[in-house]
Every structure is written in structure tokens, then in C-alpha cells.
Design an enzyme around this catalytic site. Structure first.
Site, short mmCIF file in Angstrom:
data_model
loop_
_atom_site.label_atom_id
_atom_site.label_comp_id
_atom_site.label_asym_id
_atom_site.label_seq_id
_atom_site.Cartn_x
_atom_site.Cartn_y
_atom_site.Cartn_z
N HIS A 175 -1.86 2.36 7.63
CA HIS A 175 -1.04 1.32 8.24
C HIS A 175 -1.00 1.46 9.76
CE1 HIS A 175 0.35 1.47 4.06
NE2 HIS A 175 0.51 0.17 4.22
N GLY A 216 0.83 -1.19 0.00
CA GLY A 216 0.00 0.00 0.00
C GLY A 216 0.86 1.24 0.00
N CYS A 217 0.29 2.35 0.35
CA CYS A 217 0.99 3.63 0.36
C CYS A 217 2.32 3.51 1.12
CB CYS A 217 0.10 4.68 1.01
SG CYS A 217 0.88 6.30 1.15
N PHE A 218 3.38 3.94 0.48
CA PHE A 218 4.68 3.74 1.09
C PHE A 218 4.93 4.60 2.33
CE2 PHE A 218 6.37 5.74 -3.15
CZ PHE A 218 5.78 6.96 -2.91
N TRP A 219 4.18 5.67 2.50
CA TRP A 219 4.41 6.55 3.65
C TRP A 219 4.20 5.83 4.97
CZ3 TRP A 219 0.48 10.73 1.76
CH2 TRP A 219 1.00 11.39 0.63
#
Length: 165
Positions: A155, A12-15
Site C-alpha cells: 500500500h 488487501g493486507c490490513f497492515w
């Protein structure tokens, strides 16, 4: 740095993944990357087939690939295909980019452990993809949630360890 190793995952979103992994024991450095796609030198606006991933530099004296994957499966939903939270598309797929056959086998073993645990309602959909090359994401994406503490993430730690050792 010569005794350190690297691991490559996408979930998912890497942040959000970067923000959680950065403080894990044994993780020396994190970089957000584009990986597993169709074009050279991808950018946020042009990364067909690439996943938003993270490159983890780790000290094998403090952690190992199996422990990294255990945590990986605890901080995102590995049962969704091309989706995490509100983010939809292949950029947000769950993937492990293995560098060796040993890493591939460890990934298969950990997936079997996660599936057998019954903690997720569905089976793991994480893909195993050979590592070829990764490109650093733009600077404004690096350490994004440190720079923007109220920024978006889907996350979080959902479970304790899957490993029993």
C-alpha cells in the site's frame, strides 16, 4: 467517543492500510479486523470468506465517509479482484462494508468518480457489502508496521484526491 463514527473497508493486507490511515486527519483509531466471512470468531489461520479489513474510528467534525473512501481508493488497486500485490485470495478483496443506505450511496458515488477519472486502467471492482459484524485480528497484527517498520506492505499513495470539492 460518543460523537465519533466508524467506517469499515478492506483493500488487501490490513497492515499497510492501517499504517497509512492511522495518520490521516480526523482518524482517531484504527483496528485490523476480519470481516464479511463465514465463521464466528475467525483467526488468521481460519477466516473463510473474511476479508482482512480495517475499522476506522473517525471524528466527523474533521473528516467524513466520502473523504475516507477517496483516500481508500488512492492507497490500493481497486481494479483487481481478490488481489493486492503478492497477496491473492478473497481475504485480499477490495470491499466497502456499508452500515447505512447513505453510506452505500456515498460509496457508489465515489466509485463513479474514481471510474470517471480514468486514473486506473480498468474499472473499480470493489464490492459493496452490508456490515454485519467484525472481529479484531490477533494482537500481533495490530499496529504491525509500527512494531515491524520493515514489514511487508503493498500500500502506498498512488494519486492525489479524486474529489474536486
Amino acid at each position: 467517543m460518543e460523537n465519533y463514527k466508524k467506517a469499515y473497508v478492506a483493500g488487501g493486507c490490513f497492515w499497510g492500510m492501517e499504517d497509512l490511515f492511522r495518520v490521516r486527519p480526523g482518524i482517531i483509531d484504527t483496528e485490523v479486523i476480519y470481516i464479511g466471512g463465514e465463521n464466528e470468531n475467525p483467526t488468521y489461520r481460519n477466516h473463510p470468506g473474511h476479508a482482512e479489513g480495517i475499522e476506522l474510528t473517525y471524528d466527523p467534525k474533521q473528516t467524513n465517509f466520502k473523504e475516507i473512501l477517496d483516500y481508500f481508493f488512492r492507497i490500493h488497486d481497486p481494479t483487481t479482484v481478490n488481489r493486492q500485490g503478492n497477496d491473492i485470495g478473497s481475504s485480499y478483496r477490495s470491499a466497502i462494508f456499508f452500515q447505512t443506505e447513505e453510506e452505500k450511496q456515498i460509496a457508489k458515488d465515489v466509485i463513479a468518480i474514481v471510474d470517471a477519472s480514468g486514473r486506473w486502467d480498468k474499472s473499480v471492482a470493489t464490492t459493496l457489502e452490508p456490515f454485519t459484524k467484525a472481529w479484531l485480528a490477533e494482537d500481533y497484527h495490530q499496529d504491525y508496521l509500527v512494531k515491524n517498520p520493515n514489514g511487508y506492505t503493498c500500500h502506498f499513495e498512488r494519486f492525489g484526491t479524486f474529489l474536486t470539492e
